[in-house]
Motif scaffolding. Structure first.
Motif, PDB file in Angstrom:
ATOM      1  N   GLU A 138     101.317  -8.004-111.544  1.00  0.00           N
ATOM      2  CA  GLU A 138     101.560  -7.052-110.768  1.00  0.00           C
ATOM      3  C   GLU A 138     100.636  -7.271-109.459  1.00  0.00           C
ATOM      4  OE1 GLU A 138     101.474  -3.277-112.394  1.00  0.00           O
ATOM      5  OE2 GLU A 138     103.409  -3.318-113.369  1.00  0.00           O
ATOM      6  N   PHE A 153     103.769  -2.758-108.751  1.00  0.00           N
ATOM      7  CA  PHE A 153     105.073  -2.242-108.433  1.00  0.00           C
ATOM      8  C   PHE A 153     105.828  -1.982-109.883  1.00  0.00           C
ATOM      9  CE2 PHE A 153     104.902  -7.007-108.937  1.00  0.00           C
ATOM     10  CZ  PHE A 153     106.012  -7.403-109.851  1.00  0.00           C
ATOM     11  N   TRP A 182     108.505  -2.345-113.019  1.00  0.00           N
ATOM     12  CA  TRP A 182     109.337  -3.516-113.242  1.00  0.00           C
ATOM     13  C   TRP A 182     110.592  -2.889-113.796  1.00  0.00           C
ATOM     14  CZ3 TRP A 182     108.150  -8.695-114.969  1.00  0.00           C
ATOM     15  CH2 TRP A 182     106.785  -9.277-114.469  1.00  0.00           C
ATOM     16  N   SER A 241     113.780  -7.104-116.366  1.00  0.00           N
ATOM     17  CA  SER A 241     112.586  -7.801-116.081  1.00  0.00           C
ATOM     18  C   SER A 241     111.748  -7.885-116.878  1.00  0.00           C
ATOM     19  CB  SER A 241     112.236  -7.763-114.716  1.00  0.00           C
ATOM     20  OG  SER A 241     111.554  -6.390-114.486  1.00  0.00           O
ATOM     21  N   HIS A 246     108.922 -12.310-113.413  1.00  0.00           N
ATOM     22  CA  HIS A 246     107.953 -11.749-112.395  1.00  0.00           C
ATOM     23  C   HIS A 246     108.606 -11.989-110.867  1.00  0.00           C
ATOM     24  CE1 HIS A 246     104.614 -11.250-109.696  1.00  0.00           C
ATOM     25  NE2 HIS A 246     104.714 -12.660-109.301  1.00  0.00           N
ATOM     26  N   ALA A 247     109.061 -13.041-110.681  1.00  0.00           N
ATOM     27  CA  ALA A 247     109.713 -13.213-109.076  1.00  0.00           C
ATOM     28  C   ALA A 247     110.873 -12.383-108.980  1.00  0.00           C
ATOM     29  CB  ALA A 247     110.184 -14.613-109.082  1.00  0.00           C
ATOM     30  N   ALA A 282     109.272  -8.467-108.580  1.00  0.00           N
ATOM     31  CA  ALA A 282     108.870  -8.427-107.317  1.00  0.00           C
ATOM     32  C   ALA A 282     109.713  -8.617-106.026  1.00  0.00           C
ATOM     33  CB  ALA A 282     107.684  -9.741-107.214  1.00  0.00           C
ATOM     34  N   ASP A 283     110.673  -9.337-106.303  1.00  0.00           N
ATOM     35  CA  ASP A 283     111.710  -9.306-105.157  1.00  0.00           C
ATOM     36  C   ASP A 283     112.448  -8.047-105.033  1.00  0.00           C
ATOM     37  OD1 ASP A 283     113.183 -11.022-103.011  1.00  0.00           O
ATOM     38  OD2 ASP A 283     114.852 -10.494-104.251  1.00  0.00           O
ATOM     39  N   ALA A 292     111.306  -5.180-105.826  1.00  0.00           N
ATOM     40  CA  ALA A 292     110.580  -3.996-105.422  1.00  0.00           C
ATOM     41  C   ALA A 292     110.163  -4.508-104.126  1.00  0.00           C
ATOM     42  CB  ALA A 292     109.241  -4.088-106.196  1.00  0.00           C
ATOM     43  N   VAL A 338     108.064  -6.670-102.632  1.00  0.00           N
ATOM     44  CA  VAL A 338     106.470  -7.101-102.612  1.00  0.00           C
ATOM     45  C   VAL A 338     106.436  -8.483-102.687  1.00  0.00           C
ATOM     46  CG1 VAL A 338     105.737  -4.749-103.427  1.00  0.00           C
ATOM     47  CG2 VAL A 338     106.185  -6.749-105.125  1.00  0.00           C
ATOM     48  N   ALA A 342     105.555 -12.191-104.237  1.00  0.00           N
ATOM     49  CA  ALA A 342     105.458 -12.783-105.821  1.00  0.00           C
ATOM     50  C   ALA A 342     104.691 -13.882-105.629  1.00  0.00           C
ATOM     51  CB  ALA A 342     106.854 -12.778-106.484  1.00  0.00           C
ATOM     52  N   THR A 371     109.056 -17.555-104.743  1.00  0.00           N
ATOM     53  CA  THR A 371     110.303 -16.875-104.601  1.00  0.00           C
ATOM     54  C   THR A 371     111.035 -16.764-105.897  1.00  0.00           C
ATOM     55  OG1 THR A 371     111.269 -18.801-103.702  1.00  0.00           O
ATOM     56  CG2 THR A 371     109.988 -17.594-102.262  1.00  0.00           C
TER      57      THR A 371
END
Length: 222
Positions: free
Chosen positions: A37, A42, A44, A48, A114-115, A118-119, A121, A123, A125, A128
């Motif tokens: 994070e 962010f 999850w 995810s 994770h990617a 994050a995408d 949210a 933010v 990562a 990509t």
């Protein structure tokens, strides 16, 4: 008396392995989610988190088997479900290949989770989502190559086990696809998120490995 003592020792060993695995899984899940994070943090999504957890299981399997392979007498015969350290030494090449494959595959699955999270949210990562997916595909190619290499050294029992695992995985995926897809089509359930499909695939393979080994008595306390 000796047989009863051996069985009791086997169950104690299995209980210890389960406790260590549960603690490592819970701790790894918490630490992993906090680590990736980053400072911004962010939320999850459920999909995810599930995918990340499945990847963590693969990675931990690789770590435990790897440690046991490197130090069969110090850790291996205690951490792994084997009769003694000599069994690990005899199967060291195959076990080492499995450990490396599971560790790298688990890391790639967690990276994709994770990617994607994050995408979603909005933010930054580590990589990509597209790159994470390409990494996973590359790892799968390598994992397949390792499996083919290991197949040559398998005896008839292990080859039959691999066939059974493949059959269980395929039938499980077929069942899930029919039930989930059909239920979503008639409005009885929400359709799967793309990450759910990846989770189902890797989760089915993981379940099939344990089911196949258990069916052949390879999960019994030793």
């Amino acid at each position: 008396m000796t047989t009863q003592a051996s069985k009791a020792a086997g169950w104690r060993k299995m209980a210890m392995q389960a406790a260590i695995g549960a603690a490592a899984g819970a701790g790894g899940m918490f630490a992993g989610l906090q680590l990736v994070e980053g400072q911004g943090g962010f939320d999850w999504t459920g999909s995810s988190i599930i995918l990340f957890g499945i990847g963590l299981v693969y990675a931990l399997m690789g770590v435990f088997v790897g440690i046991g392979t490197v130090a069969p007498r110090l850790f291996g015969q205690r951490l792994l479900n084997v009769a003694d350290a000599e069994e690990i030494v005899e199967e060291r090449a195959n076990m080492a290949g499995s450990a490396v494959g599971c560790l790298i595959l688990g890391a790639a699955v967690m990276l994709l989770a994770h990617a994607a999270a994050a995408d979603a949210a909005g933010v930054a990562a580590l990589v990509t989502p597209a790159l994470a997916f390409c990494i996973l595909l590359t790892v799968l190619v390598g994992f397949t190559a390792i499996s083919v290499w290991m197949w040559r050294g398998f005896d008839e029992l292990w080859r039959q086990l691999m066939v059974e695992i493949s059959a269980i995985t395929g039938n499980l995926l077929l069942l899930i696809a029919i039930i989930w897809g059909g239920a979503a089509a008639v409005g009885l359930a929400a359709g799967p998120h793309p990450l759910d499909l990846v989770s189902v695939a890797f989760g089915s393979l993981l379940f099939a490995c344990f089911a196949g080994a258990g069916w052949r008595g390879m999960m019994a306390p030793r």
